[in-house]
Design a protein around this motif. Structure first.
Motif, PDB file in Angstrom:
ATOM      1  N   LEU A 158       0.700  -1.039   0.052  1.00 51.79           N
ATOM      2  CA  LEU A 158       0.191  -0.042   0.045  1.00 51.79           C
ATOM      3  C   LEU A 158       0.922   1.125  -0.001  1.00 51.79           C
ATOM      4  N   HIS A 159       1.097   1.757  -1.224  1.00 49.28           N
ATOM      5  CA  HIS A 159       1.902   2.872  -1.398  1.00 49.28           C
ATOM      6  C   HIS A 159       1.107   4.140  -1.315  1.00 49.28           C
ATOM      7  N   GLY A 160       1.021   5.066  -0.238  1.00 44.74           N
ATOM      8  CA  GLY A 160       0.466   6.188  -0.147  1.00 44.74           C
ATOM      9  C   GLY A 160       1.044   7.274   0.511  1.00 44.74           C
ATOM     10  N   VAL A 161       0.991   8.610  -0.197  1.00 48.18           N
ATOM     11  CA  VAL A 161       1.653   9.639   0.574  1.00 48.18           C
ATOM     12  C   VAL A 161       1.126   9.758   1.960  1.00 48.18           C
ATOM     13  N   THR A 162       1.906  10.366   2.668  1.00 43.06           N
ATOM     14  CA  THR A 162       1.480  10.769   4.300  1.00 43.06           C
ATOM     15  C   THR A 162       0.306  11.464   4.173  1.00 43.06           C
ATOM     16  N   GLY A 163      -0.548  11.082   5.206  1.00 40.66           N
ATOM     17  CA  GLY A 163      -1.758  11.646   5.221  1.00 40.66           C
ATOM     18  C   GLY A 163      -2.905  11.389   3.954  1.00 40.66           C
ATOM     19  N   SER A 164      -2.611  10.216   3.331  1.00 37.06           N
ATOM     20  CA  SER A 164      -3.505   9.843   2.381  1.00 37.06           C
ATOM     21  C   SER A 164      -4.355   8.793   3.045  1.00 37.06           C
ATOM     22  N   GLY A 165      -4.596   8.446   4.184  1.00 38.75           N
ATOM     23  CA  GLY A 165      -5.382   7.631   4.705  1.00 38.75           C
ATOM     24  C   GLY A 165      -5.192   6.048   4.984  1.00 38.75           C
ATOM     25  N   LEU A 168       6.723  -4.241  -8.525  1.00 38.94           N
ATOM     26  CA  LEU A 168       6.818  -4.037 -10.000  1.00 38.94           C
ATOM     27  C   LEU A 168       6.876  -5.453 -10.554  1.00 38.94           C
ATOM     28  N   GLU A 169       7.495  -6.434  -9.918  1.00 40.33           N
ATOM     29  CA  GLU A 169       7.743  -7.773 -10.709  1.00 40.33           C
ATOM     30  C   GLU A 169       6.605  -8.428 -10.338  1.00 40.33           C
ATOM     31  N   GLY A 170       5.736  -7.960  -9.680  1.00 40.87           N
ATOM     32  CA  GLY A 170       4.284  -8.791  -9.511  1.00 40.87           C
ATOM     33  C   GLY A 170       4.282  -9.784  -8.375  1.00 40.87           C
ATOM     34  N   GLU A 171       5.402  -9.520  -7.421  1.00 37.35           N
ATOM     35  CA  GLU A 171       5.413 -10.440  -6.075  1.00 37.35           C
ATOM     36  C   GLU A 171       4.570  -9.923  -5.234  1.00 37.35           C
ATOM     37  N   LEU A 172       4.011  -8.359  -5.328  1.00 36.47           N
ATOM     38  CA  LEU A 172       3.044  -7.975  -4.312  1.00 36.47           C
ATOM     39  C   LEU A 172       2.155  -7.310  -5.170  1.00 36.47           C
ATOM     40  N   GLU A 173       0.768  -7.047  -4.679  1.00 33.10           N
ATOM     41  CA  GLU A 173       0.219  -6.158  -5.519  1.00 33.10           C
ATOM     42  C   GLU A 173       0.161  -4.790  -5.153  1.00 33.10           C
ATOM     43  N   LEU A 174       0.383  -3.727  -6.106  1.00 36.94           N
ATOM     44  CA  LEU A 174       0.604  -2.541  -5.697  1.00 36.94           C
ATOM     45  C   LEU A 174      -0.328  -1.711  -5.625  1.00 36.94           C
ATOM     46  N   LEU A 175      -0.986  -1.161  -4.622  1.00 34.69           N
ATOM     47  CA  LEU A 175      -2.000  -0.404  -4.445  1.00 34.69           C
ATOM     48  C   LEU A 175      -1.658   0.917  -4.089  1.00 34.69           C
ATOM     49  N   SER A 176      -2.026   2.121  -4.752  1.00 34.12           N
ATOM     50  CA  SER A 176      -1.419   3.371  -4.597  1.00 34.12           C
ATOM     51  C   SER A 176      -2.695   4.425  -4.191  1.00 34.12           C
ATOM     52  N   MET A 177      -2.137   5.225  -3.001  1.00 25.23           N
ATOM     53  CA  MET A 177      -2.931   6.385  -2.730  1.00 25.23           C
ATOM     54  C   MET A 177      -2.051   7.611  -2.748  1.00 25.23           C
ATOM     55  N   PRO A 178      -2.417   8.430  -4.213  1.00 25.45           N
ATOM     56  CA  PRO A 178      -1.585   9.322  -4.231  1.00 25.45           C
ATOM     57  C   PRO A 178      -1.736  10.767  -3.707  1.00 25.45           C
ATOM     58  N   MET A 179      -2.978  10.627  -3.230  1.00 25.69           N
ATOM     59  CA  MET A 179      -3.567  12.074  -2.865  1.00 25.69           C
ATOM     60  C   MET A 179      -3.813  12.054  -1.244  1.00 25.69           C
ATOM     61  N   ARG A 180      -3.618  13.329  -0.669  1.00 26.20           N
ATOM     62  CA  ARG A 180      -4.111  13.443   0.749  1.00 26.20           C
ATOM     63  C   ARG A 180      -5.498  13.576   0.771  1.00 26.20           C
ATOM     64  N   VAL A 181      -5.947  13.051   2.207  1.00 29.97           N
ATOM     65  CA  VAL A 181      -7.415  12.879   2.269  1.00 29.97           C
ATOM     66  C   VAL A 181      -7.829  14.382   2.424  1.00 29.97           C
ATOM     67  N   GLY A 182      -9.181  14.675   1.869  1.00 34.37           N
ATOM     68  CA  GLY A 182      -9.947  15.844   2.085  1.00 34.37           C
ATOM     69  C   GLY A 182      -9.289  17.114   1.589  1.00 34.37           C
ATOM     70  N   THR A 183      -9.096  18.160   2.258  1.00 31.24           N
ATOM     71  CA  THR A 183      -8.565  19.402   1.882  1.00 31.24           C
ATOM     72  C   THR A 183      -7.229  19.705   2.016  1.00 31.24           C
ATOM     73  N   ALA A 184      -6.677  18.691   2.948  1.00 33.57           N
ATOM     74  CA  ALA A 184      -5.171  18.700   3.137  1.00 33.57           C
ATOM     75  C   ALA A 184      -4.369  18.643   2.079  1.00 33.57           C
ATOM     76  N   LYS A 185      -3.339  19.593   1.865  1.00 37.05           N
ATOM     77  CA  LYS A 185      -2.476  19.382   0.709  1.00 37.05           C
ATOM     78  C   LYS A 185      -0.961  19.148   1.115  1.00 37.05           C
ATOM     79  N   GLN A 186      -0.333  18.747   0.135  1.00 39.63           N
ATOM     80  CA  GLN A 186       1.126  18.550   0.690  1.00 39.63           C
ATOM     81  C   GLN A 186       1.594  20.045   0.857  1.00 39.63           C
ATOM     82  N   PRO A 187       2.674  19.962   1.635  1.00 37.03           N
ATOM     83  CA  PRO A 187       3.071  21.274   2.005  1.00 37.03           C
ATOM     84  C   PRO A 187       3.972  21.833   0.812  1.00 37.03           C
ATOM     85  N   SER A 188       4.026  23.258   0.722  1.00 37.80           N
ATOM     86  CA  SER A 188       4.939  23.794  -0.309  1.00 37.80           C
ATOM     87  C   SER A 188       6.456  23.586   0.327  1.00 37.80           C
TER      88      SER A 188
END
Ligand code: ADP
Ligand code: ZN
Ligand code: ZN
Length: 748
Positions: free
Chosen positions: A226-233, A372-392
């Motif tokens: 489960l690859h998700g940015v911090t705060g992605s839930g 990427l080689e398929g030994e694990l299933e990749l799940l991506s969560m690229p966005m933060r939850v709600g209105t929270a944005k990545q910091p500038s």
């Protein structure tokens, strides 16, 4: 018919690493998974009963009898016996060593006892008791009061009675008016609940997709990254998956890097699952730890939360295993057996059908590669939850600060950021990584780092010999006086910092309260929680600290984070510093702006154009991954090669050196014996280096030396594995401590 107990004796020596048969006397009740007391040699020992049979190959006159059964119930579940076999095989340890992992250390030798509590209650109907109470009110006031109390409360712990009533217990027991029952009590560790947070009303679309995939893997051993940015839930996904497992009557194991560093995660799990949770970690008292383990063993708790060893928690019918922050090095054990929690978890998932979820914002390059080689299933969560944005993010070039005359630790941009953060009444976190045993040398004018001519890996300064050394090939050179790139004399050992930082903060912001969290301020139990809670309550505006503060913090009012010296871990001599630095910067920056308020981050560096800094500042994991893989291919690092590392350590340096020479010649001998037809291949693909000092030359008074061998994947790696097994059988003649590892996570 005579029954024979097949036993692993609890002695960690390879000579006795096999099953021994004992006669199980008639009438002695025992089942596999229990511990037995048995005569062994001239002593009594403990042993693990693995099997009961009706026959034996051992001659009758050699057989001895089991003396006693230690446990009333099996302490090692059948699947954990299988897991122990896996550990013994995979990490080359004895079965006794592997089985020891499965029970709390305190249980061996019976050093802890279950704590029982006496509970008092009425032995007669309530009305009768009240009548009696009235009757004796004059002549036995205390007894009368106690009867009233029990009539009112139903039951009451004896130890909690008011002191003056204690004397009334025995007379009432004797008269048969009350009774006392011993009840098993489980000590519960302290948890700070201010950190818990709330349950969201509904999952985001991405969260739901990920959750569905994970649920589909439950029962069939599905494995996920489960690859998700911090705060992605991500945490919310773990928790809901755990809830589903519990609903189905399945158990859950959740691993966190270190409980004391992640109190928020623990608090969230506890607030969600309450009494169903058992927490296992090293900072608990022996009794607490044992009690928590018992809760799981007895099935009273179905969710185990803990650091890496919690993977061995006695959870039956496992449905889900979560490894949070899977990239953390604390998931690898530094002691025998040197297991990796994620590898053990994979085996456990295979055996039990439990879904395995590895979660991270910055997965280790090796794990991502496997996904990427398929030994694990990749799940991506690229966005933060709600209105929270990545910091500038602002990257500050410290060479320019120096050129402009700023010799302080903090850049102009950092000071400005802090000033405006404090002015808004918000909070800031400053990260300073000052760990590391030996420093690298860099030029403060141009940012140049002194690298090895052969390997393009930064060289490490060793004070004892006043030389720079390459930890990849062993080359060394004297410390240069001027920068080989720009000629500046501002060439220096990197690494000073905290005192200067604190002094500068104090003079810049005299009214601001600072909290510090590092190895010095967190020696006592719960000190992490106390510091973090104080910060959560707003008792200080700024928290400064080491690695410890990078994890799991989720404070709404933190809107500014600063990385004081991003380069500090970048050029670590083992070639793995790039990955670690990327992870650190992303994690730290992820601390800012997690709530409604927008966040900013300032990263100070001498190498602003380095790919690690650029990718981390933009939070671009994939870009980092691609570039890092190119670098690893060029520098011959895993996953393109396998590295074997032998560390020898001891108090007597000469002895360690002798042992090193011995191992080196054993290794050479082993390599001379490889089949003729492979010789050419091996010449290109396997390199055995000279022995050399380890990057951390001395730890706690022990001298440390290392022997490295690298091989390309394929034939070379095969031979490397064989060499590994060969060296493992060697005993150092001067008995230094030897630790052998393949693809170690750190190379200090
Ligand atoms: P991560 O583990 O990826 O860092 P968390 O699960 O901690 O992310 O979520 C970040 C924040 O968002 C937390 O405060 C959490 O309570 C909140 N959150 C998570 N999922 C939701 C949701 N579906 N709706 C609203 N808030 C959520
Ligand atoms: Zn220079
Ligand atoms: Zn080199």
């Amino acid at each position: 018919m005579t029954r024979y107990a097949r036993v692993i004796v609890d002695v960690a020596h390879s000579d006795v690493d096999r099953l021994f048969d004992y006669i199980l006397p008639d009438g002695m009740e025992a089942v596999p998974g229990m511990r037995l007391r048995i005569p062994f040699g001239h002593r009594m020992r403990e042993g693990y009963l693995l099997e009961i049979r009706n026959e034996t190959d051992v001659p009758q006159d050699k057989l001895k009898q089991v003396s006693a059964v230690i446990d009333p119930e099996p302490v090692i579940l059948p699947h954990l016996v299988d897991l122990a076999r896996f550990i013994a095989r995979k990490y080359h340890c004895t079965m006794a060593e592997a089985l020891r992992l499965m029970i709390p250390a305190q249980m061996r030798g019976e050093r802890v006892k279950a704590r029982e509590q006496a509970i008092l209650r009425l032995a007669v109907p309530r009305d009768e008791a009240l009548e009696e109470s009235e009757k004796i009110r004059k002549k036995a006031k205390r007894q009368s009061e106690l009867l009233c109390l029990l009539a009112e409360k139903g039951e009451y712990p004896r130890a909690a009675l008011p002191q003056e009533m204690a004397g009334a217990v025995l007379p009432l027991l004797r008269k048969g008016l009350i009774q006392s029952e011993n009840r098993r009590e489980h000590r519960r560790p302290y948890v700070e609940s201010a950190l818990a947070g709330s349950i969201p009303d509904k999952l985001t679309g991405t969260q739901k997709l990920c959750l569905d995939r994970i649920l589909s893997g439950m029962g069939r051993g599905g494995r996920f990254l489960l690859h998700g940015v911090t705060g992605s839930g991500k945490t919310e996904v773990y928790l809901q998956a755990a809830q589903k497992a519990l609903d189905k009557g399945l158990g859950v194991i959740i691993l966190v890097p270190e409980i004391s560093l992640t109190p928020q995660m623990t608090a969230r799990i506890l607030s969600r699952f309450g009494d169903q949770v058992a927490v296992l970690h090293s900072r608990l008292s022996a009794g607490e730890r044992y009690d928590q383990w018992c809760l799981l063993r007895e099935g009273k708790a179905r969710v185990a939360v803990g650091a890496r060893s919690a993977i061995f928690a006695p959870v039956e019918n496992l449905g889900l295993i979560v490894i949070d922050e899977e990239h953390e090095s604390s998931y690898s054990s530094e002691h025998t057996p040197r297991y990796r929690a994620s590898e053990v978890a994979e085996e456990l998932s295979r055996m039990s059908g439990a879904a395995l979820v590895l979660g991270s914002a910055t997965p280790s390059v090796l794990t991502y590669h496997r996904a990427l080689e398929g030994e694990l299933e990749l799940l991506s969560m690229p966005m933060r939850v709600g209105t929270a944005k990545q910091p500038s993010v602002t990257v500050v070039d410290m060479r320019r600060e120096l050129a402009m005359g700023n010799r302080g630790v903090l850049s102009g941009a950092m000071v400005e950021g802090l000033r405006s953060c404090f002015a808004r009444g918000e909070q800031a976190v400053l990260f300073l990584n000052r760990r590391g045993f030996a420093g690298f040398v860099s030029c403060r004018a141009c940012g140049e780092v002194i690298r090895c001519e052969h390997c393009d890996i930064s060289m490490t300064y060793h004070r004892s010999v006043n030389l720079l050394q390459c930890h990849y090939c062993g080359a060394s050179r004297p410390l240069p006086k001027v920068c080989p790139s720009c000629g500046s004399r501002s060439i220096a050992l990197f690494g000073d910092g905290t005192e200067k930082l604190e002094a500068q903060l104090a003079s810049l912001f005299p009214d601001i309260r600072v909290l510090r969290m590092d190895a010095d301020t967190t020696r006592t139990k719960n000190s992490h929680e106390q510091i973090l809670s104080a910060f959560a309550r707003g008792e200080a505006q700024i928290l400064i600290g080491t690695q410890m503060i990078t994890k799991g913090l989720d404070f709404e009012r933190v809107t500014m984070v600063g990385v004081v010296a991003a380069d500090l871990s970048l050029f670590h001599g083992d070639g793995l510093g790039t990955e670690r630095t990327f992870q650190l910067i992303c994690q730290v920056c992820g601390r800012a702006g997690r709530g409604e308020l927008p966040g900013t981050a300032v990263i100070q560096t001498y190498v602003p154009n380095h790919y690690v800094i650029r990718c981390a500042a933009r939070n671009e994991y994939e870009a980092f991954y691609r570039r890092e893989m190119q670098e690893r291919q060029a520098r011959l690092l895993p996953p393109f090669v396998r590295v074997m590392r032998l560390i020898l350590s001891g108090e007597d340096e000469d002895a360690v050196l002798e042992d090193l020479t011995y191992f080196r010649s054993e290794a050479e001998k082993a390599l001379e014996n490889i089949p003729e037809k492979y010789v050419n291949e091996v010449q290109d693909s396997l390199i055995l280096l000279e022995g050399m000092k380890a990057p951390a030359e001395r730890i706690r008074g022990f001298y440390r030396y290392q022997l490295l061998c690298r091989a390309k994947e394929g034939r070379g790696a095969e031979i490397l594995e064989r060499l590994f097994s060969r060296l493992e059988e060697c005993a150092p003649p001067r008995s230094s401590h030897a630790a052998l590892e393949i693809n170690p996570n750190t190379m200090i």
